[in-house]
Design an enzyme around this catalytic site. Structure first.
Site, short mmCIF file in Angstrom:
data_model
loop_
_atom_site.label_atom_id
_atom_site.label_comp_id
_atom_site.label_asym_id
_atom_site.label_seq_id
_atom_site.Cartn_x
_atom_site.Cartn_y
_atom_site.Cartn_z
N ARG A 217 0.86 -1.18 0.00
CA ARG A 217 0.00 0.00 0.00
C ARG A 217 0.90 1.23 0.00
O ARG A 217 2.00 1.19 0.58
CB ARG A 217 -0.86 -0.01 1.26
N ASN A 224 -4.40 10.95 4.50
CA ASN A 224 -4.50 9.91 5.53
C ASN A 224 -4.50 10.53 6.93
O ASN A 224 -5.20 10.06 7.82
CB ASN A 224 -3.32 8.92 5.45
N ARG A 265 0.47 9.55 -4.66
CA ARG A 265 0.91 8.81 -3.48
C ARG A 265 1.50 7.43 -3.79
O ARG A 265 2.38 6.96 -3.07
CB ARG A 265 -0.22 8.72 -2.44
N GLU A 290 -7.38 4.44 -6.96
CA GLU A 290 -8.25 4.13 -5.83
C GLU A 290 -9.72 4.27 -6.21
O GLU A 290 -10.07 5.00 -7.16
CB GLU A 290 -7.89 5.03 -4.64
N HIS A 359 -3.67 1.02 -3.50
CA HIS A 359 -4.44 1.75 -2.48
C HIS A 359 -5.25 0.74 -1.67
O HIS A 359 -5.38 -0.42 -2.05
CB HIS A 359 -5.41 2.71 -3.17
O1 F6P Z 1 -8.63 6.17 3.27
C1 F6P Z 1 -7.81 5.84 2.22
C2 F6P Z 1 -8.58 5.24 1.08
O2 F6P Z 1 -7.65 4.72 0.16
C3 F6P Z 1 -9.56 6.19 0.38
O3 F6P Z 1 -9.00 6.96 -0.65
C4 F6P Z 1 -10.63 5.24 -0.11
O4 F6P Z 1 -11.85 5.87 -0.41
C5 F6P Z 1 -10.71 4.30 1.05
O5 F6P Z 1 -9.40 4.14 1.53
C6 F6P Z 1 -11.29 2.94 0.73
O6 F6P Z 1 -11.51 2.24 1.93
P1 F6P Z 1 -12.99 2.05 2.47
O7 F6P Z 1 -13.71 1.30 1.42
O8 F6P Z 1 -12.80 1.25 3.74
O9 F6P Z 1 -13.62 3.39 2.70
#
Ligand code: F6P
Length: 405
Positions: A217, A224, A265, A290, A359
């Protein structure tokens, strides 16, 4: 001549950049695991050895250019003879890795190799985007050193079109598999003889082959810190330190392919490791971006709860199937991440190690590809930041390990 039943010629068939060499290498490795003596005879390698860069120009492949047709024929005959010698000695399986797309060439092979059965394996890939990426990768071969990118790309495409001109499908041959080499799927098959190791070979052809995948990751980003989602933030100093630690951890492991998303990132996380690695390429794939949170992009989870409570609670209720307004959900993410993974595996060819820096949601989808998880559990797979998953998935080995870097 008497046919020897525990020996086999495998003849690869297919246009350039269709994954023939990767499939040939997979067959070799899989059969070696069965203690079978197997060797690959590759026309391209022999051509490069004998002619250095004199064969990088497309005219070398022009079927109307008599001299060059003769030269290529000579190279093919040398390898056919070498394969025969190998099987007449200790060898059990000889794999001839060349295009062999014309019936004329295949008849010649059948005339010359009469001592053991022949199995033809044709590789097909009709995905134009992946083909283009694959040709781009080919232009980095040393034989194109003297050409700039566009010249090398055009040259390779011209070479393909010459082969397209003479290509004919497998039909009259007694034994063959036609393989969709991107999807590991048999599209056509005919087996008339008693083929040595036919069960192992068929199963190898359809099995996905991931020798060593390091799934990472990205390092900590400014979003974050605030629990903010999506967007295109940069790494924090702590995130850069994680990227440096990742590079140090893998300094003695050659990873020729490092895939990232197109987001800063992941690209930044790949920078220190790409710098340290020799002969390594960092490739950005948009398929690894992501999950798109649509109208909620760049918001924090707390802001979503306060300002978009219906989104917040609907997502909690059914996280896998929920789709963000104007955005994506895990359910819609699956298709593009699977495609990214296929693309990465195809482009990496026979590399022993590859890395994907992704991600949270993307990595969960990749993990779900290798692990059994119910759909509803996929959005909760544990994906820590300072660790990586080491994944091996071949016909004979499955490994899944979470490691610290
Ligand atoms: O928080 C970091 C991240 O990569 C966000 O950009 C993304 O929306 C999220 O995690 C996805 O994780 P979850 O589905 O648990 O919200």
């Amino acid at each position: 001549m008497r046919e020897v039943r525990d020996k086999l010629y495998i003849i690869m068939v297919g246009l350039p950049a269709r994954g023939k060499s990767t499939v040939a290498a997979k067959l070799r490795e899989g059969l070696k695991k069965e203690y079978i003596k197997v060797r690959i005879f590759n026309n391209g390698d022999l051509r490069r050895k004998l002619l250095c860069d004199n064969s990088s120009k497309p005219d070398f492949y022009n079927p109307d250019n008599k001299n060059n047709v003769e030269l290529r024929e000579k190279i093919a005959l040398t390898n056919i003879n070498n394969a025969r010698k190998y099987l007449q000695g200790e060898g059990q399986v000889a794999i001839l890795d060349a295009t062999n797309v014309s019936i004329k060439r295949r008849r010649k092979i059948q005339e010359m190799l009469t001592d053991s059965p022949i199995l033809f394996v044709e590789c097909i890939n009709t995905d134009q985007e992946i083909l283009k990426a694959s040709i781009t990768k080919k232009t980095e071969q040393p034989e194109f050193d003297r050409l700039d990118f566009q010249e090398a790309f055009d040259s390779f495409q011209k070479r393909i079109s010459y082969y397209e001109h003479i290509a004919q499908p497998l039909k009259e041959e007694k034994n063959y598999y036609v393989l969709d080499s991107l999807n590991n799927k048999i599209l056509g098959e005919k087996i008339s003889d008693n083929i040595f190791c036919s069960v192992q070979i068929r199963d190898l052809l359809v099995s996905e082959w991931v020798k060593n995948l390091f799934l990472v990751r990205h390092g900590e980003s400014y979003f974050n810190l605030e629990n903010r989602i999506g967007g295109n933030p940069e790494l924090t100093p702590n995130g850069w330190a994680q990227a440096e630690a990742l590079a140090r951890h893998f300094q003695h492991t050659n990873i020729p392919y490092i895939y990232t998303s197109t987001k800063k990132r992941t690209v930044q996380t790949a920078q220190p490791i790409s710098r340290i690695q020799k002969n390594s390429q960092a490739l950005e794939l948009k398929e690894f971006n992501e999950i798109n949170a649509g109208e909620c992009e760049c918001m924090s989870y707390e802001e979503i709860r306060q300002n978009r409570p219906q989104v917040f609670y609907a997502r909690i209720k059914d996280k896998y199937n929920y789709i963000y307004p104007e955005g994506e959900g895990y359910i819609t993410l699956k298709k593009r991440v699977d495609r990214g993974l296929k693309k990465a595996i195809y482009l990496s060819g026979n590399a022993t190690y590859i890395m994907i820096i992704g991600h949270q949601a993307v990595n969960r989808m990749i993990l779900a590809h290798f692990l059994y998880r119910r759909k509803e559990d996929v959005p909760y797979i544990y994906t820590p930041k300072d660790r990586y998953f080491h994944i091996v998935s071949t016909q004979s080995k499955k490994l899944f390990e979470l490691k610290r870097y």
